[in-house]
Design a protein around this motif. Sequence first.
Motif, PDB file in Angstrom:
ATOM      1  N   LYS A   3       0.801  -1.200   0.000  1.00  0.00           N
ATOM      2  CA  LYS A   3       0.000   0.000   0.000  1.00  0.00           C
ATOM      3  C   LYS A   3       0.844   1.265   0.000  1.00  0.00           C
ATOM      4  N   PHE A   4       1.809   1.341  -0.896  1.00  0.00           N
ATOM      5  CA  PHE A   4       2.691   2.493  -0.958  1.00  0.00           C
ATOM      6  C   PHE A   4       2.615   3.035  -2.361  1.00  0.00           C
ATOM      7  N   HIS A   5       2.030   4.199  -2.523  1.00  0.00           N
ATOM      8  CA  HIS A   5       1.816   4.741  -3.863  1.00  0.00           C
ATOM      9  C   HIS A   5       3.043   5.550  -4.279  1.00  0.00           C
ATOM     10  N   LEU A   9       8.370   0.990  -5.328  1.00  0.00           N
ATOM     11  CA  LEU A   9       7.818  -0.176  -4.660  1.00  0.00           C
ATOM     12  C   LEU A   9       6.728  -0.888  -5.441  1.00  0.00           C
ATOM     13  N   PRO A  10       5.889  -0.212  -6.215  1.00  0.00           N
ATOM     14  CA  PRO A  10       4.966  -0.978  -7.072  1.00  0.00           C
ATOM     15  C   PRO A  10       5.705  -1.944  -7.980  1.00  0.00           C
ATOM     16  N   LEU A  11       6.892  -1.542  -8.474  1.00  0.00           N
ATOM     17  CA  LEU A  11       7.688  -2.439  -9.300  1.00  0.00           C
ATOM     18  C   LEU A  11       8.093  -3.664  -8.500  1.00  0.00           C
ATOM     19  N   PRO A 392      -5.094   0.785 -14.516  1.00  0.00           N
ATOM     20  CA  PRO A 392      -3.728   0.750 -15.067  1.00  0.00           C
ATOM     21  C   PRO A 392      -2.930   1.967 -14.604  1.00  0.00           C
ATOM     22  N   GLY A 393      -1.668   1.723 -14.283  1.00  0.00           N
ATOM     23  CA  GLY A 393      -0.804   2.784 -13.795  1.00  0.00           C
ATOM     24  C   GLY A 393      -0.603   2.766 -12.298  1.00  0.00           C
TER      25      GLY A 393
END
Length: 645
Positions: A3-5, A9-11, A392-393
Amino acid sequence: MKKFHSFVLPLLITIVFAGFARADQDDGKPARRLRADTPVSGTWRARDELGINREFVDWYTISEEQGATATVTVEAEISPFLYVKGPSDAAGKLHFPEDDAKTITVEFVLAEEGEYQVGVSAGKHGREGRYTVSLSIGSGSQPSTGIPTNLEAELTARDRTLEDGRNYDEYEVTFPAGAQVTCDMGARNESGLDCYLFVIAPDGQVHENDDAEDASPWGNRTDSHIVFVAQGEGVHTIRCTSFEAGQLGAYILNVTLARPLPSPVLDLPEVAVGATIEGQIVRSDPKLESGKLYKAFLLRGTPGEKVKALLEGKNGLDTYLYVQLTSGWFAENDDRTRGDTNSEIEFSFGTDGLAIAYCTTYDADTTGAFKLSVMPGPQLWGIFVGIRDYPPGTNDLQYCDEDATLLARSFKSKGLLNDACAIVLTNAQATRANIRGAFEQVARSANPWDHFIFFYSGHGMQSEPDERNTDEADLRQESLYVYDGELQDDTMNEYFNLLSCKVQVIVLDACFSGGFADVISRPGRVGFFASEEDLTSNVAMEFGAGGYLSLFFREAIEGKADTNSDGMVALSELSHYLYKEYAARAGEATSVTNEGVDGWQHLVHMRSVTIDTELFPAVGPSRGGNAPVGTPTTQPVDNVPVDEF
C-alpha cells in the motif's frame, strides 16, 4: 511492502508476485502430477521456478474428484513452504510451517472441478535441498447417520487430523430450526480419552467444548457437552476429537433434541416496536413443555431491525422470557442482571419482521401481573472498502478486497450486522463518490443511539511538505488512494461529521494511515490505524490477508478479543488484543518512510471514549470461534532488497 503509492515499490510488488504467477507458464519445468499414496522426491536447485521471495519452487498438479479432501505433506532437509492454487484462483494461498519445522501438512477440499496446483517451496531465496511430497485423498465428511444415539466409535491413528495433529471423526446431521440440541461425547471402556467436541452450524458458527465438568451423562469431567439452539434447518457437522494430539481411544456420541416452545402461531395480540402492553398470567393459561404457564404476543417490526424485549414482573413476580422467530430460532432469558429478576432479550427480526414473545415465570404454576415492552435497540452500520485491482498505472494489491468482504461477513455471521445496514465497496466500486454516498446513506438512516464502523484496506499516500498544510505538524497531507484518486484525512473527517451515531469506529489498513488520527476530533470516536503517519504498512501474505490490522481486527470480532467471556467486546479488550497480536505476529514487520528511512510497522490507536466502552457484542468461547489451527511463523513481506531487481 504494502500500500505504498510511489514508483519504486509498485515495481517490487509486481516482480515478486510474477514469480508466483509463472506456475501457469511454459518456460520452466513442466508441473508433475501428484498421485494419491505415491510419494515423490525432488530437489530444489537453481533452474527451478521462483516464488514470491525469489525462492526455488517445484510445481505439481492434483486431478481428483471434485469434493474430495486433499492432504499434501512435504518433508524436507530445510523448512518448506507450500503454495496451493485452485482452478480459478489466480493468486493462490501460501502456507507456512510452525516454528521452522521441516515438515508441513496442508489439508484442503477440492471444491472446484478442474486441476489444482501445489508449489513445493524452499522458503527463502537461494536455499537448495531435497524433499519428499505426498498426497492422500479422503472422501470428506462421513455420510449423515441421522441423529446419533449412543453411537460407539473410536479415534485411531488412521483418522484424519486437524492442523494441530489431533485425529478426528466427523458426522453430518440435519437439525430442524428451533430445536434445542444437546451433544455429548464421552470416553468408552475406560479408554481414558480426554474428549473435545465441535459442532459446526450451516452458517459456519462453531460451538465447542473441552470438559463437561458436571454436565456429562456418564459422570466423567473430561467428557464434552454442548447445548445450543439450531438457528435454521440445515446440515450440522459434528467433529469428535481429543484435547491433545496423539490421544486415541473409544468414545460414545449421543445427541438429543428438545422443543421447549410450541410451533409458531401468528393469531396473537400484537405489540409494535416502541409499545408496551400489560397482562396477567392466570391458571387457565396454556402451559409450555416445562409446565410453566404463559401468555404469548406477536411482535411486529421491520426485517433485520434490532430490538430489545423487556418483561417486568409486578409485586415481585420472577419472570422468564422467550422470543421466537417464525423460522424457529429462539432465545431465552431469566434475569437481565444479577439481582434483577426481570427478563430482557435483544434480537433482530427475521425476513418477515415477526417474532413471538412467550411471557412466563421462573417457577412452574406461578401466576401474576407483568408488563412487556419492545424498544428499539442499537444497530451497527458499516461501510467496508477494499481495493485489490486498481486501474492501469497503479500497482495492484493482494487480498485487500477480501479484507473488506470477510470482515463484513464476520460481523454478519456473529449476528452483529444486518444486510440492510452493511455497504461493501470493492475494487472499481470504491470511488470517492460512492464512499461519500455511503456515508450520506448511513447519515439518513441511522439513529443517534446506533454504532458505526468504517473499514478500509488499500493504498495510502503521503504528500510532499507544503506550507499550506498548517494543520499538519509535518506539513504533509495523508490520504487514502481509492479507485479514482485521493481521499484526504480532512475529507474523511467531514464525512464522519455527517453522522450522529453514538459510537463511531474507523479502521484503516493502509500506508501512512496514522495520519488519519485527527478524525478522532469529536466525542464517541475510536480509531485503529495500521501504521504511523510517516511509515508504510505490509501485506500479511503469510496469513492470506491484505494487512495485519485487517486480519487481527477480524479475529477480534469473531470472539477472540472477548477475554472475560462476557459476550461483549469492550474497547479495552479490543485494543489489548490488537496490540498483543501485532507484537506476536507482526513484531518484525519492517517499514519505510517516503525518504527511505527504515522503521517498523506499529499499530496506532486513538479514542475519544472511555476505556470500558462496549463497541460490539462478541461471541464467547463456548458459542463461537474456529477449530484450532496451526499459526504460521511471521515472515516480513519486504525482505527482498529493491536493488536486487
